[in-house]
Design a protein around this motif. Structure first.
Motif, PDB file in Angstrom:
ATOM      1  N   GLY A 140      15.664  -2.281 -17.874  1.00  0.00           N
ATOM      2  CA  GLY A 140      16.285  -2.053 -16.571  1.00  0.00           C
ATOM      3  C   GLY A 140      15.415  -2.551 -15.433  1.00  0.00           C
ATOM      4  N   PRO A 141      15.965  -2.480 -14.218  1.00  0.00           N
ATOM      5  CA  PRO A 141      15.197  -2.936 -13.048  1.00  0.00           C
ATOM      6  C   PRO A 141      13.973  -2.064 -12.815  1.00  0.00           C
ATOM      7  N   LEU A 142      12.965  -2.641 -12.199  1.00  0.00           N
ATOM      8  CA  LEU A 142      11.754  -1.905 -11.843  1.00  0.00           C
ATOM      9  C   LEU A 142      12.006  -1.207 -10.513  1.00  0.00           C
ATOM     10  N   ASP A 143      11.722   0.084 -10.454  1.00  0.00           N
ATOM     11  CA  ASP A 143      12.028   0.900  -9.291  1.00  0.00           C
ATOM     12  C   ASP A 143      10.750   1.177  -8.497  1.00  0.00           C
ATOM     13  N   VAL A 144      10.574   0.477  -7.381  1.00  0.00           N
ATOM     14  CA  VAL A 144       9.402   0.659  -6.515  1.00  0.00           C
ATOM     15  C   VAL A 144       9.625   1.908  -5.678  1.00  0.00           C
ATOM     16  N   ARG A 145       8.613   2.766  -5.651  1.00  0.00           N
ATOM     17  CA  ARG A 145       8.703   4.013  -4.880  1.00  0.00           C
ATOM     18  C   ARG A 145       7.405   4.259  -4.115  1.00  0.00           C
ATOM     19  N   ARG A 146       7.534   4.918  -2.986  1.00  0.00           N
ATOM     20  CA  ARG A 146       6.352   5.430  -2.291  1.00  0.00           C
ATOM     21  C   ARG A 146       5.948   6.676  -3.065  1.00  0.00           C
ATOM     22  N   TRP A 147       4.711   6.686  -3.569  1.00  0.00           N
ATOM     23  CA  TRP A 147       4.274   7.802  -4.405  1.00  0.00           C
ATOM     24  C   TRP A 147       3.943   9.021  -3.553  1.00  0.00           C
ATOM     25  N   PRO A 148       4.303  10.208  -4.056  1.00  0.00           N
ATOM     26  CA  PRO A 148       3.908  11.429  -3.342  1.00  0.00           C
ATOM     27  C   PRO A 148       2.389  11.606  -3.388  1.00  0.00           C
ATOM     28  N   GLN A 149       1.854  12.249  -2.365  1.00  0.00           N
ATOM     29  CA  GLN A 149       0.404  12.424  -2.253  1.00  0.00           C
ATOM     30  C   GLN A 149      -0.203  13.099  -3.480  1.00  0.00           C
ATOM     31  N   GLU A 150       0.521  14.064  -4.085  1.00  0.00           N
ATOM     32  CA  GLU A 150      -0.029  14.752  -5.260  1.00  0.00           C
ATOM     33  C   GLU A 150      -0.264  13.763  -6.401  1.00  0.00           C
ATOM     34  N   ARG A 151       0.675  12.844  -6.589  1.00  0.00           N
ATOM     35  CA  ARG A 151       0.525  11.881  -7.686  1.00  0.00           C
ATOM     36  C   ARG A 151      -0.612  10.898  -7.385  1.00  0.00           C
ATOM     37  N   VAL A 152      -0.687  10.428  -6.154  1.00  0.00           N
ATOM     38  CA  VAL A 152      -1.766   9.514  -5.751  1.00  0.00           C
ATOM     39  C   VAL A 152      -3.108  10.201  -5.929  1.00  0.00           C
ATOM     40  N   ARG A 153      -3.221  11.418  -5.420  1.00  0.00           N
ATOM     41  CA  ARG A 153      -4.478  12.172  -5.503  1.00  0.00           C
ATOM     42  C   ARG A 153      -4.867  12.394  -6.973  1.00  0.00           C
ATOM     43  N   GLY A 154      -3.883  12.766  -7.812  1.00  0.00           N
ATOM     44  CA  GLY A 154      -4.155  13.000  -9.227  1.00  0.00           C
ATOM     45  C   GLY A 154      -4.713  11.782  -9.926  1.00  0.00           C
ATOM     46  N   LEU A 155      -4.196  10.599  -9.597  1.00  0.00           N
ATOM     47  CA  LEU A 155      -4.679   9.368 -10.219  1.00  0.00           C
ATOM     48  C   LEU A 155      -6.040   8.966  -9.658  1.00  0.00           C
ATOM     49  N   LEU A 156      -6.168   8.925  -8.341  1.00  0.00           N
ATOM     50  CA  LEU A 156      -7.405   8.442  -7.733  1.00  0.00           C
ATOM     51  C   LEU A 156      -8.586   9.389  -7.931  1.00  0.00           C
ATOM     52  N   GLU A 157      -8.322  10.687  -8.086  1.00  0.00           N
ATOM     53  CA  GLU A 157      -9.408  11.632  -8.369  1.00  0.00           C
ATOM     54  C   GLU A 157     -10.070  11.327  -9.707  1.00  0.00           C
ATOM     55  N   ARG A 158      -9.343  10.726 -10.609  1.00  0.00           N
ATOM     56  CA  ARG A 158      -9.926  10.361 -11.909  1.00  0.00           C
ATOM     57  C   ARG A 158     -11.026   9.312 -11.742  1.00  0.00           C
ATOM     58  N   PHE A 159     -11.068   8.658 -10.580  1.00  0.00           N
ATOM     59  CA  PHE A 159     -12.091   7.651 -10.274  1.00  0.00           C
ATOM     60  C   PHE A 159     -13.041   8.124  -9.177  1.00  0.00           C
ATOM     61  N   GLY A 160     -12.980   9.407  -8.850  1.00  0.00           N
ATOM     62  CA  GLY A 160     -13.865   9.947  -7.823  1.00  0.00           C
ATOM     63  C   GLY A 160     -13.487   9.492  -6.422  1.00  0.00           C
ATOM     64  N   GLN A 161     -12.253   9.086  -6.232  1.00  0.00           N
ATOM     65  CA  GLN A 161     -11.790   8.594  -4.930  1.00  0.00           C
ATOM     66  C   GLN A 161     -11.150   9.703  -4.126  1.00  0.00           C
ATOM     67  N   PRO A 208       0.809  -1.208   0.000  1.00  0.00           N
ATOM     68  CA  PRO A 208       0.000   0.000   0.000  1.00  0.00           C
ATOM     69  C   PRO A 208       0.851   1.270   0.000  1.00  0.00           C
ATOM     70  N   GLY A 209       0.466   2.228  -0.869  1.00  0.00           N
ATOM     71  CA  GLY A 209       1.181   3.489  -0.979  1.00  0.00           C
ATOM     72  C   GLY A 209       2.339   3.464  -1.954  1.00  0.00           C
ATOM     73  N   GLU A 210       2.653   2.293  -2.494  1.00  0.00           N
ATOM     74  CA  GLU A 210       3.781   2.167  -3.410  1.00  0.00           C
ATOM     75  C   GLU A 210       3.308   2.085  -4.852  1.00  0.00           C
ATOM     76  N   GLY A 211       4.204   2.498  -5.747  1.00  0.00           N
ATOM     77  CA  GLY A 211       3.917   2.436  -7.164  1.00  0.00           C
ATOM     78  C   GLY A 211       5.171   2.158  -7.951  1.00  0.00           C
ATOM     79  N   VAL A 212       4.981   1.832  -9.234  1.00  0.00           N
ATOM     80  CA  VAL A 212       6.101   1.589 -10.134  1.00  0.00           C
ATOM     81  C   VAL A 212       5.694   2.035 -11.530  1.00  0.00           C
ATOM     82  N   ASP A 213       6.667   2.564 -12.272  1.00  0.00           N
ATOM     83  CA  ASP A 213       6.466   2.927 -13.664  1.00  0.00           C
ATOM     84  C   ASP A 213       7.197   1.906 -14.512  1.00  0.00           C
ATOM     85  N   VAL A 214       6.485   1.315 -15.479  1.00  0.00           N
ATOM     86  CA  VAL A 214       7.057   0.287 -16.345  1.00  0.00           C
ATOM     87  C   VAL A 214       7.041   0.813 -17.768  1.00  0.00           C
ATOM     88  N   ASP A 215       8.226   0.914 -18.365  1.00  0.00           N
ATOM     89  CA  ASP A 215       8.314   1.371 -19.753  1.00  0.00           C
ATOM     90  C   ASP A 215       8.901   0.247 -20.601  1.00  0.00           C
TER      91      ASP A 215
END
Length: 173
Positions: free
Chosen positions: A152-173, A141-148
């Motif tokens: 190279g290795p996949l870099d797991v990161r704790r996402w900043p609140q702005e990025r989480v909010r930006g994504l979840l707001e698209r679903f009314g969350q 929970p709270g982690e994300g990854v960008d896959v292109d």
């Protein structure tokens, strides 16, 4: 033997508003604020997609229970209650870049031409490159990854609140 018509319908289907997906024991509804299409399945699985997204349900064995879905662009919010009937191999979202597999969780997958972003709100998700599924990472929970398209290795990161909010707001969350 698999029912070829049922498998073809499940793989070729793009969710069409107002159509019940009888082959999959799922129904589709529309939300307007924000504009989403929501696929509700009898086992508790819910897939919320932005209206311009293409989503192809996958029911490989024709038993009416989805093993996964392929998303061609935009975002999908996946809710799979832990108490739902176990799926062989879990549930997978397939994108051009990644495979995200779960057993019970809430997570979002956002697809662009360049990459796939996966974020976990609840539970755990295993993410691998689609072209190299043997190498994977597990998101909490709270982690994300960008896959292109890189190798190279996949870099797991704790996402900043702005990025989480930006994504979840698209679903009314």
């Amino acid at each position: 033997m698999k029912n070829p018509a049922r498998v073809a319908a499940a793989l070729a289907a793009s969710i069409v508003p107002g159509i019940a997906l009888a082959q999959t024991r799922c129904t589709e509804t529309t939300r307007f604020d924000p504009p989403l299409r929501v696929l509700h399945c009898a086992d508790g699985l819910s897939l919320e997609t932005e209206r311009s997204a293409t989503l192809r349900p996958i029911d490989r064995d024709g038993d009416g229970q989805l093993e996964g879905a392929e998303i061609g662009g935009r975002a999908v919010l996946v809710t799979l209650p832990p108490r739902s009937r176990p799926r062989k191999g879990g549930f997978q979202i397939l994108t051009p870049h990644a495979i995200a597999s779960v057993r019970g969780t809430v997570y979002a997958v956002d697809v662009t031409d360049a990459k796939t972003a996966v974020f976990v709100a609840r539970g755990h998700v295993v993410v691998a490159r689609r072209n190299a599924p043997g190498v994977s990472v597990t998101l909490a929970p709270g982690e994300g990854v960008d896959v292109d398209g890189d190798q190279g290795p996949l870099d797991v990161r704790r996402w900043p609140q702005e990025r989480v909010r930006g994504l979840l707001e698209r679903f009314g969350q």
